[in-house]
Design a protein around this motif. Structure first.
Motif, PDB file in Angstrom:
ATOM      1  N   GLN A  53      -2.250   4.608  -4.221  1.00 53.54           N
ATOM      2  CA  GLN A  53      -1.189   3.602  -4.390  1.00 53.54           C
ATOM      3  C   GLN A  53      -0.755   3.535  -5.854  1.00 53.54           C
ATOM      4  O   GLN A  53       0.427   3.416  -6.164  1.00 53.54           O
ATOM      5  CB  GLN A  53      -1.699   2.231  -3.929  1.00 53.54           C
ATOM      6  CG  GLN A  53      -0.694   1.122  -4.202  1.00 53.54           C
ATOM      7  CD  GLN A  53      -1.152  -0.240  -3.672  1.00 53.54           C
ATOM      8  OE1 GLN A  53      -1.624  -0.331  -2.556  1.00 53.54           O
ATOM      9  NE2 GLN A  53      -1.013  -1.255  -4.480  1.00 53.54           N
ATOM     10  N   LYS A 119       1.094   2.506   0.318  1.00 58.09           N
ATOM     11  CA  LYS A 119       1.996   1.619  -0.431  1.00 58.09           C
ATOM     12  C   LYS A 119       2.231   2.123  -1.855  1.00 58.09           C
ATOM     13  O   LYS A 119       1.546   3.013  -2.331  1.00 58.09           O
ATOM     14  CB  LYS A 119       1.370   0.236  -0.496  1.00 58.09           C
ATOM     15  CG  LYS A 119       1.204  -0.458   0.854  1.00 58.09           C
ATOM     16  CD  LYS A 119       0.723  -1.883   0.631  1.00 58.09           C
ATOM     17  CE  LYS A 119       0.746  -2.701   1.903  1.00 58.09           C
ATOM     18  NZ  LYS A 119      -0.393  -2.411   2.778  1.00 58.09           N
ATOM     19  N   LYS A 230     -12.819  -2.885  -8.988  1.00 53.33           N
ATOM     20  CA  LYS A 230     -12.039  -3.905  -9.701  1.00 53.33           C
ATOM     21  C   LYS A 230     -13.013  -4.739 -10.518  1.00 53.33           C
ATOM     22  O   LYS A 230     -14.141  -4.971 -10.088  1.00 53.33           O
ATOM     23  CB  LYS A 230     -11.328  -4.822  -8.695  1.00 53.33           C
ATOM     24  CG  LYS A 230     -10.047  -4.236  -8.123  1.00 53.33           C
ATOM     25  CD  LYS A 230      -9.540  -5.045  -6.947  1.00 53.33           C
ATOM     26  CE  LYS A 230      -8.708  -6.244  -7.328  1.00 53.33           C
ATOM     27  NZ  LYS A 230      -7.903  -6.735  -6.149  1.00 53.33           N
TER      28      LYS A 230
HETATM   29  N1  FAQ Z   1       2.571  -4.043  -4.423  1.00 51.55           N
HETATM   30  O1  FAQ Z   1      -6.528  -7.050  -1.163  1.00 51.55           O
HETATM   31  P1  FAQ Z   1      -5.484  -6.811  -2.183  1.00 51.55           P
HETATM   32  C1  FAQ Z   1       2.757   0.505 -13.287  1.00 51.55           C
HETATM   33  C2  FAQ Z   1      -1.402  -4.581  -1.268  1.00 51.55           C
HETATM   34  S1  FAQ Z   1       1.621   0.932 -12.119  1.00 51.55           S
HETATM   35  C3  FAQ Z   1       2.311  -3.413  -3.263  1.00 51.55           C
HETATM   36  O2  FAQ Z   1      -5.450  -7.744  -3.332  1.00 51.55           O
HETATM   37  P2  FAQ Z   1      -6.310  -4.620  -3.897  1.00 51.55           P
HETATM   38  C4  FAQ Z   1       3.047   1.491 -14.387  1.00 51.55           C
HETATM   39  C5  FAQ Z   1      -2.752  -3.917  -1.376  1.00 51.55           C
HETATM   40  O3  FAQ Z   1      -2.616  -2.523  -1.603  1.00 51.55           O
HETATM   41  C6  FAQ Z   1       1.637  -0.440 -10.969  1.00 51.55           C
HETATM   42  N2  FAQ Z   1       1.200  -3.635  -2.540  1.00 51.55           N
HETATM   43  O4  FAQ Z   1      -5.556  -5.282  -2.659  1.00 51.55           O
HETATM   44  C7  FAQ Z   1       4.480   1.555 -14.636  1.00 51.55           C
HETATM   45  C8  FAQ Z   1      -3.345  -4.243  -0.044  1.00 51.55           C
HETATM   46  O5  FAQ Z   1      -2.773  -3.411   0.949  1.00 51.55           O
HETATM   47  P3  FAQ Z   1      -3.619  -2.264   1.732  1.00 51.55           P
HETATM   48  C9  FAQ Z   1       0.630  -0.214  -9.930  1.00 51.55           C
HETATM   49  C10 FAQ Z   1       0.317  -4.522  -3.044  1.00 51.55           C
HETATM   50  O6  FAQ Z   1      -6.104  -3.166  -3.831  1.00 51.55           O
HETATM   51  C11 FAQ Z   1       5.106   0.610 -15.405  1.00 51.55           C
HETATM   52  C12 FAQ Z   1      -2.818  -5.626   0.241  1.00 51.55           C
HETATM   53  O7  FAQ Z   1      -1.647  -5.766  -0.551  1.00 51.55           O
HETATM   54  N3  FAQ Z   1      -0.681  -0.552 -10.426  1.00 51.55           N
HETATM   55  O8  FAQ Z   1       3.268  -0.529 -13.172  1.00 51.55           O
HETATM   56  C13 FAQ Z   1       0.520  -5.186  -4.243  1.00 51.55           C
HETATM   57  O9  FAQ Z   1      -7.708  -5.116  -4.007  1.00 51.55           O
HETATM   58  C14 FAQ Z   1       6.486   0.684 -15.647  1.00 51.55           C
HETATM   59  C15 FAQ Z   1      -3.809  -6.704  -0.075  1.00 51.55           C
HETATM   60  O10 FAQ Z   1      -4.041  -6.811  -1.495  1.00 51.55           O
HETATM   61  C16 FAQ Z   1      -1.791  -0.298  -9.708  1.00 51.55           C
HETATM   62  O11 FAQ Z   1      -1.731   0.224  -8.620  1.00 51.55           O
HETATM   63  C17 FAQ Z   1       1.701  -4.925  -4.950  1.00 51.55           C
HETATM   64  N4  FAQ Z   1       2.005  -5.521  -6.098  1.00 51.55           N
HETATM   65  O12 FAQ Z   1      -5.534  -5.210  -5.179  1.00 51.55           O
HETATM   66  C18 FAQ Z   1       5.219   2.599 -14.105  1.00 51.55           C
HETATM   67  C19 FAQ Z   1      -3.087  -0.698 -10.376  1.00 51.55           C
HETATM   68  N5  FAQ Z   1      -0.526  -5.992  -4.461  1.00 51.55           N
HETATM   69  O13 FAQ Z   1      -3.771  -1.142   0.752  1.00 51.55           O
HETATM   70  C20 FAQ Z   1       6.590   2.666 -14.321  1.00 51.55           C
HETATM   71  C21 FAQ Z   1      -4.290  -0.387  -9.543  1.00 51.55           C
HETATM   72  C22 FAQ Z   1      -1.352  -5.852  -3.418  1.00 51.55           C
HETATM   73  O14 FAQ Z   1      -4.935  -2.879   2.092  1.00 51.55           O
HETATM   74  C23 FAQ Z   1       7.222   1.718 -15.110  1.00 51.55           C
HETATM   75  N6  FAQ Z   1      -4.381  -1.226  -8.378  1.00 51.55           N
HETATM   76  N7  FAQ Z   1      -0.843  -4.965  -2.568  1.00 51.55           N
HETATM   77  O15 FAQ Z   1      -2.757  -1.890   2.887  1.00 51.55           O
HETATM   78  C24 FAQ Z   1      -4.950  -2.439  -8.355  1.00 51.55           C
HETATM   79  O16 FAQ Z   1      -5.427  -2.956  -9.353  1.00 51.55           O
HETATM   80  C25 FAQ Z   1      -5.040  -3.126  -7.027  1.00 51.55           C
HETATM   81  O17 FAQ Z   1      -4.823  -2.169  -6.011  1.00 51.55           O
HETATM   82  C26 FAQ Z   1      -4.037  -4.311  -6.855  1.00 51.55           C
HETATM   83  C27 FAQ Z   1      -4.188  -4.870  -5.435  1.00 51.55           C
HETATM   84  C28 FAQ Z   1      -4.387  -5.414  -7.845  1.00 51.55           C
HETATM   85  C29 FAQ Z   1      -2.605  -3.873  -7.060  1.00 51.55           C
END
Ligand code: FAQ
Length: 324
Positions: A53, A119, A230
């Motif tokens: 993701q 996602k 996390k």
């Molecule tokens: N959007 O149980 P949680 C960037 C989903 S990179 C979409 O809390 P988790 C650089 C989640 O997948 C930005 N879906 O999940 C840049 C789960 O669905 P699933 C990306 C979301 O994983 C800057 C469900 O909701 N960063 O910006 C979102 O423990 C400028 C339940 O949620 C990362 O990916 C959302 N916002 O926590 C590029 C960082 N939030 O998979 C270009 C790494 C939640 O069960 C220009 N990821 N969901 O079907 C993380 O830290 C975590 O995965 C979270 C979500 C905090 C995003």
């Protein structure tokens, strides 16, 4: 890269209970799990889900700002933006590589993204109609990404944590270039200041949604924290972002579009108003303003460039076949 030996245990290896114990001890001691190590299937799946993701977000995240590459107002601004968008491609590559160490296949992950089975971040489903959006994405979106990702440098899975170190260094640079662009616009004309404010009004709430659902509605947080994937909950990081960003907004001279934003002396935090979680759910469900455009472009990039992948693969095979 050879496939990890997750399921293959050498003859005479300890049984699964002992492996499980060793894994738990590594996590408890805050040491790293590496691709060669045994890991529970749930740990591996959670990492593939999150890392994929994350990788998808970096690649889809090239689109909103990429729209301004041909219309940047000066050669300097164009060069800066081009470098930033290229960095995002690089981040996607590090992250897909980290996912591959878990046995995932990059082409398969891309297919899953395009088919809606995986996602990418909600934030990239919003449009960039104004050039000020380039600065606001750098300031707010990269700022939120940094808050979320700096703790991931201590994530328990080695390849993910190491990829995050470089990603975070580059994101910090992105955030500063965004803020510098906005400072320049705020020192400009009334029209430029109005552009910045209008853009901040559109991006503020979606930036808060980037951190994911509130803790009591986050199905993955507890287990991911127990595994050291996390390090903080979604709400903790969201609060950290608000506390960091409010003084920056004051210095910049913009108003954050939240009448409930107030300093709470007792807790030492900025309190903020209710987030529209219905909007978040709509965007995740494919109903955001730009979901269709983002996926259509990604699909076209995969399909139109398939011949490049084929040619590069054939070239690599040919060289593999020739003894050195
Ligand atoms: N959007 O149980 P949680 C960037 C989903 S990179 C979409 O809390 P988790 C650089 C989640 O997948 C930005 N879906 O999940 C840049 C789960 O669905 P699933 C990306 C979301 O994983 C800057 C469900 O909701 N960063 O910006 C979102 O423990 C400028 C339940 O949620 C990362 O990916 C959302 N916002 O926590 C590029 C960082 N939030 O998979 C270009 C790494 C939640 O069960 C220009 N990821 N969901 O079907 C993380 O830290 C975590 O995965 C979270 C979500 C905090 C995003």
């Amino acid at each position: 890269m050879p496939a990890p030996t997750l399921d293959r245990q050498p003859a005479g290896s300890p049984d699964e209970a002992a492996l499980q114990q060793q894994f738990a001890a590594t996590i408890a001691a805050d040491r790293r799990i590496e691709p060669r190590d045994w890991m529970p299937e749930g740990y591996r799946k959670t990492l593939v889900r999150q890392v994929a993701q994350h990788a998808h977000s970096e690649i889809i995240g090239m689109q909103p700002e990429g729209d301004w590459l041909l219309a940047a107002p000066s050669l300097r601004r164009k060069a800066v933006l081009l470098a930033k968008v290229q960095d995002e491609a690089g981040h996607g590559l590090y992250l897909y590589s980290a996912a591959e160490t878990l046995g995932a296949d990059r082409a398969d992950l891309t297919d899953k993204l395009i088919e809606g089975r995986q996602k990418y971040s909600s934030i990239f489903n919003y449009p960039t109609p104004s050039y000020a959006d380039v600065g606001v994405i750098g300031w707010l979106v990269d700022g939120a990404a940094i808050c979320n990702q700096v703790p991931l440098c201590r994530s328990s899975y080695g390849p993910y944590a190491r990829a995050m170190i470089r990603v975070c260094k580059e994101e910090s640079f992105h955030q500063r270039q965004g803020y510098e662009l906005l400072m320049t616009m705020m020192r400009g004309t009334d029209e430029q200041r109005a552009m910045v404010q209008e853009s901040v009004d559109r991006w503020w709430w979606p930036s808060l949604m980037m951190f994911g659902p509130p803790d009591d509605e986050s199905p993955n947080t507890a287990q991911s924290m127990a595994w050291g994937i996390k390090r903080h909950t979604n709400d903790e990081l969201r609060q950290r972002f608000v506390d960091m960003t409010v003084p920056q907004a004051q210095f910049l001279g913009v108003t954050l579009p939240d009448p409930d934003l107030a300093w709470d002396e007792e807790s030492g935090h900025w309190r903020f108003g209710a987030i529209d979680w219905e909007e978040f759910k709509r965007v995740l469900g494919g109903q955001g303003p730009m979901n269709d455009v983002r996926i259509a472009r990604r699909r076209a990039a995969r399909d139109d460039n398939a011949w490049v992948v084929e040619a590069a693969t054939a070239h690599a095979r040919k060289h593999e076949a020739v003894p050195a």
